[in-house]
Design a protein around this motif. Structure first.
Motif, PDB file in Angstrom:
ATOM      1  N   ARG A 138       4.211  32.135  23.336  1.00 55.93           N
ATOM      2  CA  ARG A 138       4.688  33.461  23.725  1.00 55.93           C
ATOM      3  C   ARG A 138       4.654  34.452  22.569  1.00 55.93           C
ATOM      4  N   ALA A 139       4.943  33.987  21.357  1.00 53.02           N
ATOM      5  CA  ALA A 139       4.921  34.883  20.197  1.00 53.02           C
ATOM      6  C   ALA A 139       3.528  35.466  19.982  1.00 53.02           C
ATOM      7  N   SER A 140       2.518  34.627  20.110  1.00 54.60           N
ATOM      8  CA  SER A 140       1.137  35.101  19.948  1.00 54.60           C
ATOM      9  C   SER A 140       0.742  36.045  21.081  1.00 54.60           C
ATOM     10  N   LEU A 141       1.150  35.707  22.301  1.00 54.29           N
ATOM     11  CA  LEU A 141       0.836  36.564  23.447  1.00 54.29           C
ATOM     12  C   LEU A 141       1.477  37.944  23.302  1.00 54.29           C
TER      13      LEU A 141
ATOM     14  N   ASP B  17      13.865  38.461  22.429  1.00 52.39           N
ATOM     15  CA  ASP B  17      14.036  37.486  23.508  1.00 52.39           C
ATOM     16  C   ASP B  17      13.317  36.167  23.244  1.00 52.39           C
ATOM     17  N   LEU B  18      12.424  36.155  22.265  1.00 48.27           N
ATOM     18  CA  LEU B  18      11.686  34.929  21.978  1.00 48.27           C
ATOM     19  C   LEU B  18      12.566  33.839  21.381  1.00 48.27           C
ATOM     20  N   ASP B  19      13.543  34.257  20.566  1.00 47.39           N
ATOM     21  CA  ASP B  19      14.367  33.234  19.909  1.00 47.39           C
ATOM     22  C   ASP B  19      15.850  33.564  19.807  1.00 47.39           C
ATOM     23  N   LYS B  20      16.228  34.794  20.168  1.00 47.43           N
ATOM     24  CA  LYS B  20      17.630  35.183  20.059  1.00 47.43           C
ATOM     25  C   LYS B  20      18.422  34.613  21.225  1.00 47.43           C
TER      26      LYS B  20
END
Length: 298
Positions: free
Chosen positions: A81-84, A133-136
């Motif tokens: 998801r981070a790359s996207l 939202d990816l890691d929080k």
């Protein structure tokens, strides 16, 4: 023809052909954003339909863009998801600079950005909140307000740019109210989705809240905060141009109905199910809002 899809007139046959082809591409991309809105949100689709027709496509463009960014961080859990998201951000800015994208969602969004002078700072704030939202998983007061600003308030401001049709004085006078409305919507979403956010993503957006010890006092404090946002937003809605007032008012009424339903629900209900407003009730709210708007009872 809608101004957002208009093409430059030229006496050259070849130029006319290119212009017609580009207009077709623009319209097709915008229709993709419309389709996304219709499939993902009956509520916003109803609201958009009550706007002046010339505002439909740019608002679809904004909704389609923010919806797909949200999908990247909330749905594609088996992907990087981070790359996207990084690619989505890069493609967005390239499209804005070059005024073209082969991604129809991003292309239609850049059309709205160009036509209505949407500030890149709003886009950056939005994308930063999506990145959170990816890691929080938990939020303190500062991060909570930063997230709400980027994920909701700036979306309201993007739409306000469209509603004001580049009238900067009007935009400035309504900016605070638009932010309050976006914040109210987002906070209602947080309450409605507490169970799924925690169970599926391990998130608790409200600061200083222990999900497992969420009680009536905590719920009451959150509701008081949301009510202040709704009150501030209402004053701004009254001053919107007629081309957009009813659509925004309908969204306001829908979320207020959802909010009141949540207020009447126990904390146990909030933590065990997703509160919603039935489609039949949404239609009733549409008719009621139209009558009030038509006879100036808002």
């Amino acid at each position: 023809m809608n101004t957002i899809t208009s093409s430059i007139t030229s006496s050259s046959t070849r130029t006319d052909t290119i212009s017609d082809s580009m207009a077709l591409y623009n319209t097709t991309a915008l229709k993709c954003s419309k389709l996304i809105t219709q499939h993902y949100s009956t509520s916003f689709t109803l609201g958009i339909q009550t706007l002046n027709k010339k505002l439909h496509f740019p608002i679809y463009a904004i909704y389609g863009y923010v919806r797909y960014a949200d999908e990247i961080v909330d749905t594609f859990h088996d992907k990087d998801r981070a790359s996207l998201l990084a690619r989505f951000r890069e493609d967005t800015y390239r499209a804005i600079d070059e005024k073209i994208s082969t991604n129809p969602v991003i292309h239609s969004f850049q059309l709205a950005v160009e036509r209505y002078s949407i500030d890149k700072k709003l886009i950056e704030a939005f994308l930063n909140s999506m990145k959170m939202d990816l890691d929080k998983k938990e939020y303190d007061d500062n991060k909570y307000h930063e997230y709400i600003y980027g994920s909701a308030e700036v979306v309201g401001l993007m739409c306000l740019r469209v509603f004001c049709e580049n009238d900067s004085t009007l935009y400035d006078s309504l900016e605070a109210g638009a932010r309050s409305l976006g914040a109210a919507f987002q906070k209602v979403n947080f309450l409605r989705d507490m169970k799924s956010d925690f169970d599926e993503r391990g998130r608790v957006y409200f600061p200083n809240i222990n999900y497992l010890q969420f009680d009536a006092n905590a719920k009451f404090e959150i509701e008081n905060d949301i009510q202040k946002d709704f009150d501030a937003a209402y004053e701004a809605i009254l001053r919107l141009p007629k081309t957009s007032r009813m659509g925004v008012y309908l969204a306001y009424i829908y979320y207020l109905k959802l909010f009141n339903k949540i207020k009447q629900s126990s904390t146990q209900t909030i933590l065990s199910e997703r509160i919603r407003v039935p489609d039949s009730k949404k239609i009733f709210l549409l008719v009621e809002s139209y009558v009030k708007h038509r006879f100036n009872y808002i």
